[in-house]
Write a protein that holds these residues in place. Structure first.
Motif, PDB file in Angstrom:
ATOM      1  N   THR A 127       0.978  -1.182   0.002  1.00  0.00           N
ATOM      2  CA  THR A 127      -0.167  -0.080   0.064  1.00  0.00           C
ATOM      3  C   THR A 127       0.872   1.163  -0.080  1.00  0.00           C
ATOM      4  N   GLU A 128       0.306   2.321  -0.180  1.00  0.00           N
ATOM      5  CA  GLU A 128       0.821   3.576  -0.186  1.00  0.00           C
ATOM      6  C   GLU A 128       1.409   4.078   1.119  1.00  0.00           C
TER       7      GLU A 128
ATOM      8  N   ASP B 187      -3.214   6.277  -3.937  1.00  0.00           N
ATOM      9  CA  ASP B 187      -3.993   7.414  -4.235  1.00  0.00           C
ATOM     10  C   ASP B 187      -3.375   8.192  -5.575  1.00  0.00           C
ATOM     11  N   SER B 188      -2.039   8.577  -5.457  1.00  0.00           N
ATOM     12  CA  SER B 188      -1.474   9.508  -6.295  1.00  0.00           C
ATOM     13  C   SER B 188       0.197   9.229  -6.532  1.00  0.00           C
TER      14      SER B 188
END
Length: 432
Positions: A152-153, A194-195
């Motif tokens: 995950t980020e 997300d980004s």
């Protein structure tokens, strides 16, 4: 297979060097009385050996390179082929090693008591390929060997902070498999990220660079790309991620335009270190839109990626080895490492420390001649079997130094070993 040579040998001492097709294909010296490793499961022939060219039941099967040490004090003979990378076989028959091949090969024996004959052969190969100085590799932290596809980020940021606090000599934070929405769908993110642009900005804020994993020539059956562009797909590329896999027709201009768009977008998002994986899928046998051979098509795809990323660092993996010389800065020269010492099914092309160490040593002569050798990541958390032995392999043969533990899981020995190996990177010059 056509006869090439017949060499009298000392059967008790003779050895055969077999060079595998791609990064994960077992590569090593073997007693001439033995037989080299073979796939345990049919899909592995496609994914880890050479598709369509299984080895013989007994003996040896090199792809583009094979050597014979007669064991009697005579010269080592090195057999190699040209652009088509012929398969070269060797078998012990009545005190002789019989060499055969399915294409033209040449034989050299230009080693000496002080020069490894494979190193001498590689020097000649590199000169013929027009190789210049090899670029130094940055050090890296990679997400794969702790988080796998579940990364995950938040995991990236946790380790970024831990690396920064510990002042570990890590140049690149490399996000591995799991950031993308699907195998082949490199323009959209998984729900765990997300980004990418904001993430690379966070990484840059610590003075580090951003790296990313992509399998550019591979397409999963469940991907949007496969549904939208079935005419782009070729061949059987095996099975992984619980789905069948196909390759891309790299002679199709729409495909190379797509590759340029993917890598240009990632470069503009802040990445300048690219680990490109499962590259064998770009050289699968079979017809293509143009008349290019599979290896010509592979080179076309690789050049499209390089055009998009400029002078970013390019690390190959799962790649046809000899056809990749001059196309990448660094190359994985072994099977994947693994917390387990032995491969779960006994196949040395599959993840394990035993398989990774075998070919890392077997291809050591390529470092500083073809590229920077990548033996795969250092993993030294307490849960890793025989971690001291793997650290010794990386210390002795690791040109590219990367680590892949969750930093919080390292004990004192693991943290100090990671720090030491990242701080003592060898130059991009031949080991010998």
């Amino acid at each position: 297979m056509r006869p090439v040579d017949e060499i009298p040998v000392d059967p008790a001492r003779a050895r055969i060097y077999e060079h595998g097709w791609q990064s994960w294909s077992p590569t090593a010296w073997h007693p001439a009385t033995g037989t080299s490793p073979r796939p345990v499961r049919p899909p592995t022939q496609v994914m880890s050996y050479r598709p369509g060219k299984p080895g013989p039941e007994v003996g040896f099967h090199g792809e583009g390179l094979l050597a014979v040490d007669p064991g009697d004090g005579g010269p080592v003979r090195v057999y190699s082929g040209g652009e088509d990378v012929p398969s070269i076989r060797a078998a012990l028959v009545d005190g002789h090693v019989v060499v055969s091949a399915d294409g033209p090969v040449t034989m050299t024996s230009n080693g000496s008591a002080t020069v490894d004959p494979l190193a001498a052969w590689a020097d000649d190969f590199a000169r013929a390929a027009g190789m210049g100085p090899i670029r130094p590799a940055p050090t890296a932290w990679c997400s794969w060997y702790h988080y796998y596809t579940d990364v995950t980020e938040a995991d990236i940021l946790e380790n970024l902070d831990a690396i920064h606090r510990a002042a570990l000599p890590v140049d690149v934070i490399q996000i591995d498999d799991g950031w993308q929405s699907g195998i082949g769908d490199w323009l959209t993110l998984s729900g765990r990220f997300d980004s990418l642009t904001e993430l690379t900005a966070r990484i840059a804020g610590t003075g580090r660079r951003s790296g990313i994993w992509v399998a550019p020539f591979l397409v999963g059956a469940r991907s949007e790309l496969a549904a939208e562009h079935p005419d782009w797909l070729i061949g059987d590329a095996g099975h992984n991620w619980d789905q069948d896999l196909r390759g891309l027709d790299l002679t199709n201009p729409a495909v190379t335009d797509h590759l340029r768009a993917v890598f240009t977008g990632l470069h503009e998002a802040g990445f300048d270190y690219f680990k490109i994986d499962f590259l064998y899928a770009g050289a699968l046998p079979g017809p293509r839109q143009s008349g290019q051979t599979p290896l010509e098509a592979y080179a076309t795809g690789m050049r499209a990626i390089r055009e998009a990323i400029g002078d970013s660092y390019l690390l190959g993996c799962g790649a046809p080895i000899l056809p990749s010389v001059g196309l990448v800065d660094g190359m994985r020269v072994s099977a994947d490492v693994d917390p387990a010492y032995a491969p779960h099914d006994g196949d040395l092309s599959q993840p394990s420390q035993a398989g990774a160490a075998l070919s890392t040593v077997g291809r050591a002569f390529q470092h500083g001649r073809f590229w920077v050798n990548d033996p795969d990541c250092l993993i030294v958390r307490p849960a890793v079997e025989r971690r001291e032995e793997w650290a010794e392999v990386v210390a002795g043969y690791g040109g590219l130094r990367s680590c892949s533990d969750r930093i919080a899981d390292l004990d004192a020995w693991g943290l100090e070993t990671t720090r030491h190996l990242l701080a003592t990177v060898p130059p991009p010059l031949p080991f010998a």
